[in-house]
Structure formats: C-alpha cells, structure tokens
Design a protein around this motif. Structure first.
Motif, short mmCIF file in Angstrom:
data_model
loop_
_atom_site.label_atom_id
_atom_site.label_comp_id
_atom_site.label_asym_id
_atom_site.label_seq_id
_atom_site.Cartn_x
_atom_site.Cartn_y
_atom_site.Cartn_z
N UNK A 1 -2.13 4.79 -0.05
CA UNK A 1 -1.21 5.80 -0.60
C UNK A 1 0.17 5.63 0.01
N UNK A 2 0.23 5.39 1.30
CA UNK A 2 1.51 5.18 1.97
C UNK A 2 2.23 3.97 1.37
N UNK A 3 1.49 2.88 1.16
CA UNK A 3 2.07 1.68 0.55
C UNK A 3 2.58 1.99 -0.85
N UNK A 4 1.79 2.72 -1.62
CA UNK A 4 2.17 3.08 -2.99
C UNK A 4 3.45 3.91 -2.99
N UNK A 5 3.52 4.92 -2.14
CA UNK A 5 4.70 5.78 -2.10
C UNK A 5 5.93 4.98 -1.68
N UNK B 1 0.93 8.48 -6.85
CA UNK B 1 0.26 7.70 -5.81
C UNK B 1 -0.89 8.48 -5.20
N UNK B 2 -0.70 9.76 -4.98
CA UNK B 2 -1.77 10.59 -4.41
C UNK B 2 -2.93 10.69 -5.39
N UNK B 3 -2.64 10.95 -6.64
CA UNK B 3 -3.70 11.04 -7.65
C UNK B 3 -4.43 9.69 -7.78
N UNK B 4 -3.69 8.60 -7.80
CA UNK B 4 -4.30 7.28 -7.95
C UNK B 4 -5.19 6.89 -6.78
#
Length: 105
Positions: A89-93, A51-54
């Motif tokens: 990113x928060x949503x992805x994680x 998620x961070x990389x994306x």
C-alpha cells in the motif's frame, strides 16, 4: 447509503461476481475517504483510497462497505490504518499519489 443496500452487501459479496466486487468497493470507498482525509492530510485522496481498497482483503472490503453507512467508526479507522501501513500500500500511494501531489504544486 440506504439501509436496504447495507443488507444486500453480504449477499452480493457471497456471489463473488465482478458486479458484487464493484458494489462493495464503491461502498468501502465511502468509509475510507473520510479516514484518509482526517489521518493523512495533504495526501491525494483518490489515489490513496484506491491503493487502500486494492490492498485490502475481501473481508476488510466487506467490513468497510458495511461501515460506510454508519459514518465514522473505530473499525473502519483501524482497517484503513492497518492496510495503509502495508508495504504494498505504501508503494502504491507513493507511485500513484506522488505525481498527483506534484501536479498540484
């Protein structure tokens, strides 16, 4: 990572090709993983790192990829924390990491 690979990353990044992107992302993950493990204990590593990389910009990925060979450093930590705080990113994680976390319980 070998120094010769570190020298080639900026050249690959300039190519703007899928191969260059994959190499840079792979190297960047090596800088992100230790920061996530240290700063976010209990968060599933693989989904959080992805998620961070994306959600990182191309410049951030290149900086992280370059930092991967140097071990832990303040620049990598700052970038990871900045990207991790972004709403996407928060949503992805939450979306990707929560199922992994629940499966471990």
């Amino acid at each position: 990572m070998r120094p010769s690979v570190l020298l080639i990353l900026p050249v690959l990044a300039a190519c703007n090709s899928p191969l260059a992107d994959a190499v840079a992302r792979d190297a960047a993950k090596r800088a992100v993983n230790p920061v996530v493990a240290a700063r976010f204990p209990g968060v599933p590593l693989e989904p959080a790192t992805n998620c961070i990389i994306d959600n990182a910009s191309a410049d951030e990925i290149l900086t992280l990829a370059t930092a991967a060979g140097a071990g832990a450093n303040e620049t990598a930590t700052r970038i990871v924390l900045d990207v991790a705080a972004r709403p996407d990113t928060i949503r992805c994680i939450a979306t990707e990491g929560l199922p992994v976390l629940l499966n471990t319980l």
